[in-house]
Design an enzyme around this catalytic site. Structure first.
Site, PDB file in Angstrom:
ATOM      1  N   ASP A 153       0.827  -1.212   0.000  1.00 33.29           N
ATOM      2  CA  ASP A 153       0.000   0.000   0.000  1.00 33.29           C
ATOM      3  C   ASP A 153       0.865   1.267   0.000  1.00 33.29           C
ATOM      4  O   ASP A 153       2.099   1.196   0.036  1.00 33.29           O
ATOM      5  CB  ASP A 153      -0.942  -0.052   1.228  1.00 33.29           C
ATOM      6  CG  ASP A 153      -2.302   0.551   0.938  1.00 33.29           C
ATOM      7  OD1 ASP A 153      -2.377   1.469   0.103  1.00 33.29           O
ATOM      8  OD2 ASP A 153      -3.289   0.125   1.570  1.00 33.29           O
ATOM      9  N   ASP A 223     -10.589   2.755  -3.263  1.00 35.24           N
ATOM     10  CA  ASP A 223     -11.252   1.518  -2.870  1.00 35.24           C
ATOM     11  C   ASP A 223     -12.655   1.335  -3.474  1.00 35.24           C
ATOM     12  O   ASP A 223     -13.385   2.290  -3.706  1.00 35.24           O
ATOM     13  CB  ASP A 223     -11.407   1.469  -1.347  1.00 35.24           C
ATOM     14  CG  ASP A 223     -10.065   1.313  -0.647  1.00 35.24           C
ATOM     15  OD1 ASP A 223      -9.019   1.514  -1.283  1.00 35.24           O
ATOM     16  OD2 ASP A 223     -10.078   0.988   0.556  1.00 35.24           O
TER      17      ASP A 223
HETATM   18  C1  GLA Z   1      -6.156   0.982   1.823  1.00 30.11           C
HETATM   19  C2  GLA Z   1      -6.377  -0.010   0.696  1.00 30.11           C
HETATM   20  C3  GLA Z   1      -7.439  -1.016   1.096  1.00 30.11           C
HETATM   21  C4  GLA Z   1      -7.034  -1.706   2.394  1.00 30.11           C
HETATM   22  C5  GLA Z   1      -6.789  -0.669   3.483  1.00 30.11           C
HETATM   23  C6  GLA Z   1      -6.202  -1.282   4.745  1.00 30.11           C
HETATM   24  O1  GLA Z   1      -7.263   1.807   1.986  1.00 30.11           O
HETATM   25  O2  GLA Z   1      -6.743   0.654  -0.473  1.00 30.11           O
HETATM   26  O3  GLA Z   1      -7.607  -1.966   0.070  1.00 30.11           O
HETATM   27  O4  GLA Z   1      -5.886  -2.477   2.172  1.00 30.11           O
HETATM   28  O5  GLA Z   1      -5.863   0.317   3.042  1.00 30.11           O
HETATM   29  O6  GLA Z   1      -5.946  -0.326   5.722  1.00 30.11           O
END
Ligand code: GLA
Length: 405
Positions: A153, A223
């Site tokens: 991430d 997301d």
């Molecule tokens: C980000 C990612 C998600 C998830 C969260 C976890 O928002 O885009 O897919 O992995 O972090 O904290």
């Protein structure tokens, strides 16, 4: 070689898509990965050995393993809040009472794979230790545990703001530099362990243009929140970047958000069908203990899975039949098509209106004149001829595989 136009005759276009430039070529990721992730299930609470083993058992008892679902991916919050004195990541003992390796061994013995989540910055998005400055030793740790997949991430990454915010909107450089040290570490260990590297930078810096140089798959958006607006936002954006997906490097449209009750069954069919034909990884984000029969039928659709896993690895995109209006940004266009190793897939999406949707095969990229055999994947209908037509309910989808008759 990168993908080009989808309007070429089938044979010519096939020969152009056999290779994708890919700097992280450790022999895996030649098809979109399939599996499950803990995040949409119960966020931090699902990052545990219990969920991992339980899901692995469900993969077998529900027949999902036989269909190709393979990776059990634990997302954010699996570690303790800080590294140990030696700088190592520590699995949270409450969530992993026997550590990670015992679980990885058990999952491997079931013929499945285990994934974990990390972050290119100082902390993960939920505030757990990130890997910045620890890339080499973190990968050595993953290898020692037998981890097969690493989602990476982009929270708390280098930023012109001090202290660094969770999401830096002024990085002062390309986000791609955040991914290089980890990519190089994964390449260094490739003879010991082949790790799938999943980039998560939410589509920043047009990651699709360079993702194949850094990882096997890359998140191309922020997301999927599990609602219809997310399906529209992500699904419509996938049309413009189809040419960047191919064996070894795929656009990741984010985890599937089926089974949450925020989408109705029609919307779940469109969500899964669109992710499948655009060659997104198919990563289930739901609790398999609570799955409804209608959702189970969708995720077990073998015809759609075979299309997603086709060896050609080409993503479908939109095409405009004669007389139809142009696509509207942010809305799901009705007409999609893409080449398969043995034919063409056509997607028909009632994204904005219920109605009768028809396609003349002669107007579909890579088909041309003649009669074709077709099969629809959700209804099982088959036919032969020069066109297809379906009445489609609002937000539902039909997926037709076409081969020359
Ligand atoms: C980000 C990612 C998600 C998830 C969260 C976890 O928002 O885009 O897919 O992995 O972090 O904290």
């Amino acid at each position: 070689m990168k993908h080009t136009s989808n309007t070429l005759p089938l044979l010519l276009s096939l020969s152009q898509y056999w290779q994708v430039a890919n700097a992280l070529d450790n022999g895996i990721g030649l098809k979109p990965h399939m599996g499950w992730s803990s995040w949409n299930v119960a966020q931090c609470d699902a990052a545990s050995a219990k969920y991992a083993i339980d899901t692995a058992n469900k993969f077998i008892s529900l027949g999902l393993k036989d269909l190709g679902y393979e990776y059990i991916n634990i997302d954010d919050c699996w570690s303790t809040g800080s590294r140990d004195a030696g700088g190592k990541l520590v699995p949270d003992p409450k969530k992993w009472p026997n550590g990670i390796k015992a679980v990885a061994d058990q999952i491997h013995n079931m013929g499945l794979k285990l994934g974990l989540y990390g972050d290119a910055g100082q902390k993960t998005c939920a505030g757990y230790p990130g890997s910045e400055g620890h890339e080499a030793s973190d990968i050595d740790q993953l290898v020692s545990w037998g981890v097969d997949f690493w989602k990476y991430d982009n929270c708390y990454t280098p930023c012109n703001q001090n202290p660094r915010p969770q999401t830096c909107n002024s990085p002062g450089g390309s986000t791609k530099t955040w991914y290089a040290p980890m990519r190089d570490s994964i390449l260094r260990v490739q003879n010991t362990r082949k790790i799938h590297f999943n980039l998560c930078n939410w589509g920043r810096d047009k990651v699709w243009e360079w993702g194949a140089q850094y990882g096997h798959s890359w998140r191309m958006s922020v997301d999927n929140w599990g609602d219809w607006a997310s399906v529209e936002r992500i699904g419509s954006a996938a049309a413009g970047i189809a040419q960047y997906s191919g064996p070894g490097g795929f656009n990741d449209l984010d985890m599937l958000y089926l089974g949450s009750s925020r989408l109705n069954t029609n919307e779940e069919r469109l969500h899964f069908g669109l992710w499948a034909i655009t060659k997104s990884p198919l990563v289930l984000g739901l609790d398999l203990n609570k799955i409804k029969d209608s959702t189970l039928a969708i995720i077990r659709n073998k015809g759609l899975i075979d299309i997603n896993q086709d060896s050609l690895g080409r993503a479908a995109t939109t095409f405009r039949p004669p007389g139809q209006p142009a696509p509207v940004a942010g809305k799901i266009y009705p007409y999609w098509a893409g080449p398969l190793s043995d034919g063409v897939v056509i997607g028909l999406c009632a994204g904005t209106a219920a109605g009768r949707y028809s396609v003349n095969f002669a107007g579909v990229p890579d088909l041309g004149q003649g009669d074709f055999q077709w099969k629809e994947m959700y209804t099982g209908q088959t036919g032969m001829g020069k066109n297809v037509s379906f009445d489609i309910a609002l937000h539902d989808m039909r997926v037709v595989k076409v081969v020359r008759g």
